[in-house]
Scaffold this active site. Structure first.
Site, PDB file in Angstrom:
ATOM      1  N   ASP A  91       0.807  -1.220   0.000  1.00 45.29           N
ATOM      2  CA  ASP A  91       0.000   0.000   0.000  1.00 45.29           C
ATOM      3  C   ASP A  91       0.842   1.273   0.000  1.00 45.29           C
ATOM      4  OD1 ASP A  91      -2.210  -1.727   0.164  1.00 45.29           O
ATOM      5  OD2 ASP A  91      -2.065  -1.769   2.342  1.00 45.29           O
ATOM      6  N   LYS A 143       1.837   2.050  -5.169  1.00 42.56           N
ATOM      7  CA  LYS A 143       2.324   1.456  -6.431  1.00 42.56           C
ATOM      8  C   LYS A 143       1.362   1.760  -7.575  1.00 42.56           C
ATOM      9  CE  LYS A 143       2.229  -2.520  -4.328  1.00 42.56           C
ATOM     10  NZ  LYS A 143       2.008  -2.091  -2.934  1.00 42.56           N
ATOM     11  N   GLY A 200      -4.759  -4.185  -3.719  1.00 38.34           N
ATOM     12  CA  GLY A 200      -5.735  -3.116  -3.929  1.00 38.34           C
ATOM     13  C   GLY A 200      -4.944  -1.882  -4.307  1.00 38.34           C
ATOM     14  N   HIS A 201      -4.991  -1.508  -5.564  1.00 33.79           N
ATOM     15  CA  HIS A 201      -4.196  -0.390  -6.070  1.00 33.79           C
ATOM     16  C   HIS A 201      -5.136   0.753  -6.440  1.00 33.79           C
ATOM     17  CE1 HIS A 201      -0.586  -3.199  -7.196  1.00 33.79           C
ATOM     18  NE2 HIS A 201      -0.953  -3.285  -5.939  1.00 33.79           N
ATOM     19  N   GLN A 223       1.724  -6.257  -3.593  1.00 32.93           N
ATOM     20  CA  GLN A 223       2.295  -6.494  -2.261  1.00 32.93           C
ATOM     21  C   GLN A 223       3.653  -5.768  -2.163  1.00 32.93           C
ATOM     22  OE1 GLN A 223       0.871  -9.666  -3.893  1.00 32.93           O
ATOM     23  NE2 GLN A 223      -0.855  -8.512  -3.139  1.00 32.93           N
ATOM     24  N   LYS A 234       3.029  10.099   0.107  1.00 35.35           N
ATOM     25  CA  LYS A 234       2.299  10.493   1.318  1.00 35.35           C
ATOM     26  C   LYS A 234       3.090  11.433   2.237  1.00 35.35           C
ATOM     27  CE  LYS A 234      -1.388   7.540   1.778  1.00 35.35           C
ATOM     28  NZ  LYS A 234      -2.223   6.533   2.415  1.00 35.35           N
TER      29      LYS A 234
END
Ligand code: GDP
Ligand code: IMO
Ligand code: MG
Length: 425
Positions: free
Chosen positions: A13, A16, A40-41, A224, A331
């Site tokens: 997470d 990517k 989950g992208h 991942q 982030k």
């Protein structure tokens, strides 16, 4: 032209999806090489959010051929649903190529995943319960069913009978469950999935090499991350594939010499979903702020992600095992309001300073982080698009991080949007 790999360098997470989408502008093909719908992208384009699990994150561009490589484990029901979702939102998925050698995740893999987790009780791994481990286990046991098996009904039924003659014993005798009827399952899979899947089944190895030979630029999108890698992660708290950059070779059918750039993606702090050691984990207000401001809840499962400060010890290890050429830091904006920011530069283990990630996992469990602390920048970075827009303290933080890690930071992300980034070097 040599290929590029985008790889997660922490526990997943990292962003990517965002950087795959961003880089795909200059590519022809985007290839997933491992994992499945445990990924989950997230892509945010013009305020619209797309969450992808199996379809490569370059799919939003018309010029991209999205490829699901042989190393991916594919739930055909999920893939069709995701393609339908994209189609409904005006995205053309007709060019998607799905490797005939990819293995299928079938409903009994998901059932086994949940049963294994329940069996482990308090020692559970916290998997996504998507059937990833059991599907890769079947692949290793030579009991797996491949996408190409769908193309011949007799072969498909025969293989399903073979796999289930084993798996039904496990379900009934170990877990006291009902057996799965192979013919009923075959009817369901062929009836509901074959028509939608068939046009996409392809020889992806040759498709990738044709693109490379034609001088096109191919991007490999890791799912991942490095420390969830079956070999190099914090075993057993890992996934069942090799997300590290080398995994792109067996997972897509390329060789190491086909690869040029290996871009590592890292958050400016760090998160982990699921169980396992985490030396810089935070249980204080800073951790809560990372989760609240960074919206650190699983893209897929909605679980709260565990937060912590950036760990340069782990990142130096990630640089080695992925052979990273450069890093994208995401982030950074999440820490805009922080009074202070920290980077773990070494561990203290039994009173000794340790700068390399210990191979013995008990040491990782006991490691106490040694931090370098800096004042925060207290500035809204969400609109920063050039290095000169960054305040001095944010630049100093990135410089410290870069010095500690030993590879250049080339991209910095300052928000979820496609345009919210800085070419930093
Ligand atoms: P992936 O699995 O590595 O693709 O990452 P995820 O999509 O699971 O999680 C990353 C989350 O952070 C998503 O919700 C992104 O939209 C979001 N994101 C990515 N980059 C940034 C950034 O620079 N700032 C903020 N605030 N959010 C970001
Ligand atoms: P992306 O690609 C974060 C974690 C699970 C669990 C462990 C094993 O979005 O970064 P699995 O279902 O794979 O057997 O679970 O791995 N995990 C992820 N964590 N991001 C992911 O994917 C993950 N995929 C698996 O939480 O700890
Ligand atoms: Mg994710």
């Amino acid at each position: 032209m040599p290929a590029t790999i985008v790889v997660g360098t922490q526990w997943g997470d990292e962003g990517k999806g965002k950087f795959t989408d961003l880089l795909a502008k200059e590519m022809s093909m985007v290839v997933r090489y491992q994992g499945g719908h445990n990924a989950g992208h997230t892509l945010v384009v013009d305020g619209e959010t797309f969450k992808l699990q199996l379809v490569p994150s370059g799919v939003l561009y018309d010029h991209i051929t999205p490829v699901i490589g042989n190393g991916v484990v594919v739930d055909p029901f999920v893939l069709l649903k995701e393609m339908a979702m994209l189609r409904d939102r005006g995205i053309d998925v007709s060019g998607l190529l799905l490797s005939g050698n990819a293995h299928l995740i079938l409903p009994y893999h998901q059932e086994l995943d949940a049963l294994h987790e329940r069996h482990l009780g308090k020692n559970k791994l916290g998997t996504t319960k998507r059937g990833i481990g059991p599907a890769y286990a079947d692949k290793s046991m030579r009991l797996g069913i491949r996408v190409q098996d769908l193309l011949d009904e007799d072969i498909f039924r025969e293989k399903l009978h073979g796999a289930l003659s084993h798996t039904n014993k496990v379900l009934t005798k170990v877990f006291n469950r009902l057996p799965v009827d192979p013919d009923e399952l075959a009817d369901r899979v062929l009836g509901e999935c074959l028509e939608g899947i068939k046009p996409h089944i392809a020889d992806t190895v040759n498709a990738i090499h044709d693109a490379l030979d034609a001088g096109q630029h191919v991007l490999f999108e890791g799912a991942q991350a490095t420390f969830l890698d079956l070999d190099h992660g914090t075993y057993p708290f890992v996934t069942s594939s090799n997300p590290t950059a080398g995994g792109a070779c067996p997972g897509a059918g390329i060789g190491p010499r086909d690869v040029g750039r290996i871009l590592g993606i890292a958050k400016a702090y760090i998160t982990r979903v699921g169980a396992g050691p985490f030396p810089t984990e935070l249980f204080d207000d800073y951790g809560d702020k990372m989760v609240d401001i960074g919206r650190e809840f699983g893209t897929n499962t909605g679980r709260r992600r565990r937060p912590g400060w950036f760990d340069a010890v782990m990142m130096r290890h990630a640089v080695k095992i992925n052979s990273l050429s450069d890093l994208a830091i995401t982030k950074l904006d999440v820490m805009d309001t922080f009074d202070t920011v920290k980077i773990c530069v070494a561990y203290e283990i039994d009173g000794k300073r340790v700068e390399k990630l210990p191979y013995h996992q008990s040491d990782v469990h006991r490691a106490k982080p040694i931090y370098e602390e800096m004042p925060g920048w207290k500035t809204d970075l969400s609109k920063a698009t050039e290095p000169g827009h960054l305040p001095e303290n944010a630049t100093a933080y990135l410089r410290l991080l870069e010095d500690q890690v030993g590879v250049p930071v080339t991209l910095v992300s300052t928000g979820p949007g496609r345009d919210q980034y800085i070419h930093w070097a």
